[in-house]
Design a protein around this motif. Structure first.
Motif, short mmCIF file in Angstrom:
data_model
loop_
_atom_site.label_atom_id
_atom_site.label_comp_id
_atom_site.label_asym_id
_atom_site.label_seq_id
_atom_site.Cartn_x
_atom_site.Cartn_y
_atom_site.Cartn_z
N ILE A 147 -16.97 15.03 16.00
CA ILE A 147 -16.74 13.63 15.63
C ILE A 147 -16.42 12.81 16.89
O ILE A 147 -16.98 11.73 17.12
CB ILE A 147 -15.59 13.52 14.60
CG1 ILE A 147 -16.05 14.10 13.26
CG2 ILE A 147 -15.11 12.08 14.44
CD1 ILE A 147 -14.95 14.18 12.19
N PRO B 260 -10.57 14.51 9.67
CA PRO B 260 -10.43 15.49 8.60
C PRO B 260 -9.85 16.77 9.22
O PRO B 260 -10.27 17.16 10.31
CB PRO B 260 -11.86 15.70 8.09
CG PRO B 260 -12.75 15.18 9.17
CD PRO B 260 -11.96 14.16 9.94
N VAL C 4 -17.59 8.12 5.81
CA VAL C 4 -18.92 8.71 5.66
C VAL C 4 -19.20 9.14 4.22
O VAL C 4 -20.34 9.02 3.76
CB VAL C 4 -19.11 9.90 6.66
CG1 VAL C 4 -18.13 11.02 6.45
CG2 VAL C 4 -20.54 10.42 6.62
N ILE C 5 -18.20 9.59 3.49
CA ILE C 5 -18.46 10.09 2.13
C ILE C 5 -18.51 8.90 1.16
O ILE C 5 -17.54 8.16 1.01
CB ILE C 5 -17.39 11.13 1.72
CG1 ILE C 5 -17.48 12.33 2.68
CG2 ILE C 5 -17.54 11.58 0.27
CD1 ILE C 5 -16.41 13.38 2.52
N CYS D 91 -12.62 7.27 10.27
CA CYS D 91 -12.45 8.13 9.08
C CYS D 91 -11.42 7.43 8.21
O CYS D 91 -10.25 7.79 8.21
CB CYS D 91 -11.94 9.51 9.49
SG CYS D 91 -12.82 10.23 10.89
N ALA D 92 -11.83 6.40 7.50
CA ALA D 92 -10.86 5.41 7.02
C ALA D 92 -10.39 5.57 5.58
O ALA D 92 -9.34 5.03 5.23
CB ALA D 92 -11.43 4.01 7.21
N TYR E 282 0.87 -1.19 0.00
CA TYR E 282 0.00 0.00 0.00
C TYR E 282 0.91 1.23 0.00
O TYR E 282 1.91 1.26 0.73
CB TYR E 282 -0.88 -0.01 1.26
CG TYR E 282 -1.94 1.06 1.26
CD1 TYR E 282 -3.22 0.81 0.76
CD2 TYR E 282 -1.66 2.34 1.74
CE1 TYR E 282 -4.19 1.80 0.74
CE2 TYR E 282 -2.63 3.33 1.71
CZ TYR E 282 -3.89 3.05 1.21
OH TYR E 282 -4.86 4.04 1.19
N1 SAM Z 1 -7.43 7.32 7.62
C1 SAM Z 1 -7.27 7.57 6.21
C2 SAM Z 1 -6.03 6.86 5.71
O1 SAM Z 1 -5.14 6.58 6.51
O2 SAM Z 1 -5.97 6.54 4.51
C3 SAM Z 1 -7.25 9.06 5.89
C4 SAM Z 1 -8.42 9.79 6.47
S1 SAM Z 1 -8.57 11.47 6.04
C5 SAM Z 1 -7.35 12.21 6.99
C6 SAM Z 1 -10.05 11.92 6.84
C7 SAM Z 1 -11.30 11.25 6.33
O3 SAM Z 1 -12.41 11.75 7.09
C8 SAM Z 1 -11.62 11.51 4.88
O4 SAM Z 1 -11.76 10.30 4.19
C9 SAM Z 1 -12.93 12.27 4.92
O5 SAM Z 1 -13.78 11.94 3.85
C10 SAM Z 1 -13.53 11.86 6.23
N2 SAM Z 1 -14.49 12.85 6.78
C11 SAM Z 1 -14.78 14.09 6.31
N3 SAM Z 1 -15.71 14.68 7.08
C12 SAM Z 1 -16.02 13.80 8.05
C13 SAM Z 1 -16.94 13.81 9.13
N4 SAM Z 1 -17.71 14.88 9.37
N5 SAM Z 1 -17.01 12.72 9.92
C14 SAM Z 1 -16.22 11.66 9.69
N6 SAM Z 1 -15.34 11.59 8.67
C15 SAM Z 1 -15.24 12.64 7.87
#
Ligand code: SAM
Length: 448
Positions: A210, A178, A133-134, A108-109, A79
């Protein structure tokens, strides 16, 4: 040269480990490329590459290859992940050690960096819920988790609020929140123009919401990992202080080799986090903390349930599975998945609260005269090891991944493999073969 926002530099003045000149100079260099190998899919990859010091599966690459043109990438043998983020593994090593049947939520994966790392650390009786979530991002997450190949990593697509229904359910929750994204300025210069103090404040508010939403689903004694790729103390130590003000918590610290250059930073209310500055660490900007929940939590509803195991279907599809200790359940329209029998109760609990996009190993569906195997079987590490397959060259692997015609070959369902790594199915009719790679997965790039 990147012109760093004045407001950010001002906010960092009193942060532990911050050295303005060195920090600005580090932003004149480009970001590093690193990958993490999949121990579930051993292959000889990047033998010359330097190891990431805090993760024995992490490798720094001297140049950024075109990953799209590497079949091993499509097979999930590694990865592409930023090196600092791999510290999550080191931080959780002590938490996971000797434990089994853990329930872990990566809230938030997407796109899946932390989730693939967690999947490689957990034993097969533990369960990882990767949530995004998205919706559009959830499908990328699902694709990456399918490539990684673990049947005990399930994918959900829910708002953090929905998890509050699962009182005291999770042992570990990872919130990779995020954020305003300053830690990735070297990777994406546009992020510099998008940075603003107002956005930092907005992100901070969202981070608190969150955490508040997901907190009830963490069990008493459970561990919250909070991470951002922002340097702003408002989103890092500031959030730790907010957690300490609202809940009964304590810090989980880990050992650091001084050579790594990672800075331990203590927030005002005593919680500890780890800061990654690009002038000190071989990686991009990152912040991470592990916190133990000491206040009371509810307990999940462990009612008796009637098994949904379909033994007739299991008999038909068993040849696809490694071992026989599986529960086979219906998923979606006419399809079936195999799950660890220990996780059937989890299924009952989870499906009342959240939308499960991927549950276990999708096996496919019965058809009139045969079983139609799902793509996931070709990539799953829990699939039978002796399924009919065809080992192909890199060129043919790329043709398969472009969904091009593969020419003549032996008849039947075959997994196309490159260096022993499954890529997907074809059904060969002798004179031609149907390519069963899902359309949305195909390589769109010209191969040249
Ligand atoms: N953990 C992931 C990785 O290691 O590949 C990266 C995560 S990124 C920093 C944050 C994620 O939170 C994004 O995928 C975004 O779509 C999501 N996100 C955005 N708004 C959010 C919300 N209100 N609640 C939860 N997740 C959210």
């Amino acid at each position: 040269m990147v012109k760093l926002p004045e407001g950010l530099l001002r906010d960092l003045k009193d942060v532990r480990g911050y050295d303005e000149d060195a920090f600005i100079t580090a932003h004149t260099f480009s970001s590093l490329t690193s990958v993490r190998l999949n121990p579930g899919k051993p292959a000889v990859l990047f033998p010359e590459a330097e190891n990431v010091p805090w993760n024995n599966l992490g490798r720094y690459l001297a140049q950024r290859p075109v990953f799209t043109l590497d079949p091993a990438y499509h097979a999930g043998a590694y990865y592409v992940q930023e090196a600092s983020s791999m510290f999550l593994g080191h931080l959780l090593e002590g938490v996971f050690k000797g434990k089994t049947r853990l329930r872990v939520l990566d809230l938030c994966a997407a796109p899946g960096g932390k989730s693939t790392l967690l999947a490689s650390m957990l034993d097969k009786d533990s369960l990882l819920i990767s949530n995004e979530v998205i919706r559009t991002r959830a499908s990328i997450l699902e694709e990456n988790m399918t490539r990684w190949g673990h049947s005990n990593t399930w994918v959900t697509s829910n708002d953090p609020r929905d998890f509050s229904k699962l009182a005291g359910y999770f042992d570990v929750i990872v919130v990779d929140a995020p954020c305003s994204g300053s830690g990735l300025f070297r990777k994406d210069e546009r992020a510099v123009d998008e940075w603003s103090e107002a956005n930092v404040a907005l992100c901070r508010g969202r981070q608190e919401r969150i955490l508040e939403d997901v907190w009830p689903s963490l069990k008493e004694g459970g561990v919250l990992v909070y991470a951002t790729c922002s340097y702003s103390p408002q989103e890092d130590e500031g959030v730790l202080d907010w957690v300490a003000s609202n809940y009964e918590v304590s810090s989980i610290r880990t050992s650091l080799d001084p050579e790594w250059g990672i800075v331990e930073s203590e927030a005002e209310k005593g919680l500890v986090g780890y800061r990654f500055f690009p002038d000190k660490v071989k990686g991009e900007g990152f912040f991470i903390a592990a916190i133990r929940k000491n206040d009371e939590a509810g307990t999940p509803d462990m009612n008796r349930f009637k098994t949904a195991h379909n033994s007739k279907i299991f008999q038909q599809a068993e040849y696809l599975l490694h071992g026989s200790n599986w529960t086979v359940i219906p998923v979606g329209k006419d399809e079936y998945s195999a799950i660890n029998p220990l996780h059937e109760q989890d299924l009952q609990i989870l499906q009342k609260a959240v939308y499960l996009r991927r549950t276990g190993l999708n096996l496919g569906m019965p058809a009139q005269k045969e079983w139609l195997p799902a793509h996931e079987v070709a990539l799953g590490i829990d699939a039978a090891k002796d399924l009919p397959h065809l080992e192909v060259s890199r060129e043919d692997a790329l043709r398969f991944l472009k969904r091009e015609d593969m020419g003549q070959m032996q008849k039947g369902w075959l997994i196309i493999k490159y260096n022993g790594l499954g890529l997907g199915w074809i059904k060969s009719l002798g004179n031609r073969a149907n390519n069963y790679l899902p359309k949305q997965w195909r390589i769109r790039m010209e191969l040249g």
